[in-house]
Design a protein around this motif. Structure first.
Motif, short mmCIF file in Angstrom:
data_model
loop_
_atom_site.label_atom_id
_atom_site.label_comp_id
_atom_site.label_asym_id
_atom_site.label_seq_id
_atom_site.Cartn_x
_atom_site.Cartn_y
_atom_site.Cartn_z
N PRO A 1 -7.01 17.25 7.12
CA PRO A 1 -7.26 17.12 5.67
C PRO A 1 -8.70 16.67 5.45
O PRO A 1 -9.20 15.82 6.20
CB PRO A 1 -6.27 16.03 5.24
CG PRO A 1 -5.26 15.94 6.34
CD PRO A 1 -5.97 16.32 7.60
N PHE B 1 -7.51 7.24 8.27
CA PHE B 1 -7.93 8.07 7.13
C PHE B 1 -8.00 7.16 5.91
O PHE B 1 -7.10 6.34 5.68
CB PHE B 1 -6.89 9.18 6.91
CG PHE B 1 -7.11 10.01 5.68
CD1 PHE B 1 -8.07 11.00 5.65
CD2 PHE B 1 -6.34 9.80 4.53
CE1 PHE B 1 -8.25 11.78 4.50
CE2 PHE B 1 -6.52 10.57 3.39
CZ PHE B 1 -7.48 11.57 3.38
N MET C 1 0.84 -1.19 0.00
CA MET C 1 0.00 0.00 0.00
C MET C 1 0.88 1.25 0.00
O MET C 1 1.72 1.43 0.89
CB MET C 1 -0.87 -0.01 1.24
CG MET C 1 -1.88 1.08 1.25
SD MET C 1 -2.80 1.11 2.81
CE MET C 1 -3.33 -0.60 2.90
N ALA C 2 0.72 2.08 -0.98
CA ALA C 2 1.54 3.28 -1.07
C ALA C 2 0.93 4.39 -0.23
O ALA C 2 -0.24 4.71 -0.36
CB ALA C 2 1.66 3.72 -2.51
N ASP C 3 1.74 4.96 0.65
CA ASP C 3 1.26 6.06 1.48
C ASP C 3 1.75 7.39 0.95
O ASP C 3 1.63 8.40 1.61
CB ASP C 3 1.73 5.88 2.93
CG ASP C 3 0.80 4.94 3.68
OD1 ASP C 3 -0.26 4.63 3.14
OD2 ASP C 3 1.16 4.54 4.80
N ASP D 1 0.83 9.54 -1.30
CA ASP D 1 -0.07 10.67 -1.45
C ASP D 1 -1.01 10.80 -0.26
O ASP D 1 -2.04 11.45 -0.35
CB ASP D 1 -0.86 10.53 -2.75
CG ASP D 1 -1.65 9.23 -2.81
OD1 ASP D 1 -1.37 8.35 -1.95
OD2 ASP D 1 -2.52 9.09 -3.67
N MET D 2 -0.66 10.18 0.83
CA MET D 2 -1.51 10.26 2.02
C MET D 2 -1.04 11.42 2.89
O MET D 2 0.17 11.73 2.94
CB MET D 2 -1.45 8.95 2.82
CG MET D 2 -1.97 7.75 2.04
SD MET D 2 -3.73 7.89 1.65
CE MET D 2 -4.43 7.01 3.04
N PRO D 3 -1.96 12.06 3.60
CA PRO D 3 -1.58 13.19 4.46
C PRO D 3 -0.67 12.74 5.60
O PRO D 3 -0.63 11.56 5.95
CB PRO D 3 -2.92 13.69 5.01
CG PRO D 3 -3.97 13.09 4.15
CD PRO D 3 -3.41 11.82 3.61
N MET E 1 -6.10 18.12 15.33
CA MET E 1 -5.01 18.28 14.34
C MET E 1 -4.66 19.76 14.24
O MET E 1 -5.41 20.54 13.63
CB MET E 1 -5.48 17.75 12.99
CG MET E 1 -4.47 17.89 11.87
SD MET E 1 -3.19 16.65 11.98
CE MET E 1 -2.63 16.62 10.28
N ASP F 1 -8.30 2.92 -1.93
CA ASP F 1 -7.95 1.68 -1.23
C ASP F 1 -6.87 1.91 -0.17
O ASP F 1 -6.50 0.97 0.55
CB ASP F 1 -7.45 0.63 -2.23
CG ASP F 1 -8.56 0.14 -3.13
OD1 ASP F 1 -9.73 0.21 -2.70
OD2 ASP F 1 -8.27 -0.29 -4.26
N ASN F 2 -6.38 3.12 -0.09
CA ASN F 2 -5.30 3.40 0.87
C ASN F 2 -5.86 3.78 2.23
O ASN F 2 -6.86 4.49 2.33
CB ASN F 2 -4.41 4.53 0.36
CG ASN F 2 -3.60 4.11 -0.84
OD1 ASN F 2 -3.48 2.91 -1.12
ND2 ASN F 2 -3.06 5.07 -1.56
N VAL F 3 -5.19 3.31 3.24
CA VAL F 3 -5.57 3.61 4.63
C VAL F 3 -4.34 4.09 5.37
O VAL F 3 -3.28 3.46 5.31
CB VAL F 3 -6.14 2.36 5.33
CG1 VAL F 3 -6.52 2.68 6.77
CG2 VAL F 3 -7.35 1.81 4.58
N ALA F 4 -4.47 5.22 6.05
CA ALA F 4 -3.37 5.73 6.87
C ALA F 4 -3.83 5.78 8.32
O ALA F 4 -4.96 6.21 8.61
CB ALA F 4 -2.96 7.12 6.41
N LYS G 1 -8.50 6.79 1.75
CA LYS G 1 -8.50 7.46 0.43
C LYS G 1 -8.40 6.35 -0.62
O LYS G 1 -7.34 5.75 -0.79
CB LYS G 1 -7.32 8.41 0.33
CG LYS G 1 -7.31 9.25 -0.92
CD LYS G 1 -6.16 10.25 -0.86
CE LYS G 1 -6.17 11.14 -2.09
NZ LYS G 1 -5.04 12.09 -2.07
#
Lengths: 74, 153
Positions: free
Chosen positions: B130, B95, A1-3, A5-7, B125, B99-102, B97
């Motif tokens: 964001p 968070f 999973m590429a982060d 472009d994540m904040p 924050m 398929d991405n999860v942070a 976006k």
């Protein structure tokens, strides 16, 4: 999973509290006033923690890593 | 002859004992312990409800439940629990976006509950959140107790 472009959330501040007693495990360098500052935002409230743990603590200046202290609700 | 008579008497006596010996009857089956099963008492602490909001009242409950927040809001997740005992509650904020999860934050607190309790977690924050889709998942002793989605406008 590429982060890529994540904040960035590294600056997020967080906290937690409860109407129940919390259990806090003493770590090296702790004092009751430090714990009171962290839990209540006021170091002067350390006697509240001491009173809640009189079964465990005989001297408020002697707490040890690993002790589990009851932290009454603010 | 006397020996024969004696041994016959012993044999007769032995046969009589065997014949008269009652076969052990099985004990009647024990009745079930309870006819109607009682519901088990809840073990430990269970999560009854999770509400999100941007402000708390004096009772630690959100003043106005919401799933949509502004960029500068502090977001509260209020976890109402039932039962007694020591339990570690954790809030995992994420968070999303595509398929991405942070991971935004993870905070835990261990409580010694003695009945219903209201437990709050909050995140803020500096500089503003964001915009986008978020989620907070609550765990009780590392077992998921449910997730709530929310958005930052």
């Amino acid at each position: 999973m590429a982060d890529n472009d994540m904040p960035d959330f590294s600056g997020v501040k967080s906290g937690a509290s409860s109407t129940a007693n919390k259990i806090y495990t003493v770590v090296s360098g702790d004092s009751l006033s430090k714990i009171a500052k962290r839990e209540y935002g006021d170091a002067k409230l350390w006697p509240r923690i001491f009173e809640a743990n009189k079964d465990l603590l005989k001297d408020p200046n002697k707490i040890f890593p690993g002790q589990k202290l009851k932290i009454p609700p603010k | 002859m006397k020996a024969f008579r004696t041994s016959s008497l012993v044999l007769l006596l032995a046969l009589t004992v065997v014949a008269c010996g009652k076969k052990e009857t099985p004990a009647p089956a024990a009745p079930p312990a309870t006819q109607a099963t009682q519901p088990a008492a809840p073990a430990g602490v269970t999560v009854a409800a999770v509400n999100l909001g941007n402000a708390l009242g004096a009772d630690k409950r959100v003043t106005a439940p919401s799933t949509s927040f502004a960029r500068n809001d502090t977001i509260y997740a209020v976890v109402e629990t039932l039962g007694s005992g020591n339990t570690t509650l954790k809030a995992r904020w994420t968070f999303h976006k595509g398929d991405n999860v942070a991971t935004v934050n993870e905070t835990s607190q261990t409580i010694a509950a003695n009945g219903p309790a209201v437990n709050e977690f909050h995140v803020s924050m500096p500089g503003g959140w964001p915009a986008g889709d978020y989620q907070v998942e609550i765990f009780a002793n590392d077992k998921s107790a449910g997730a709530s989605k929310f958005t930052i406008q």
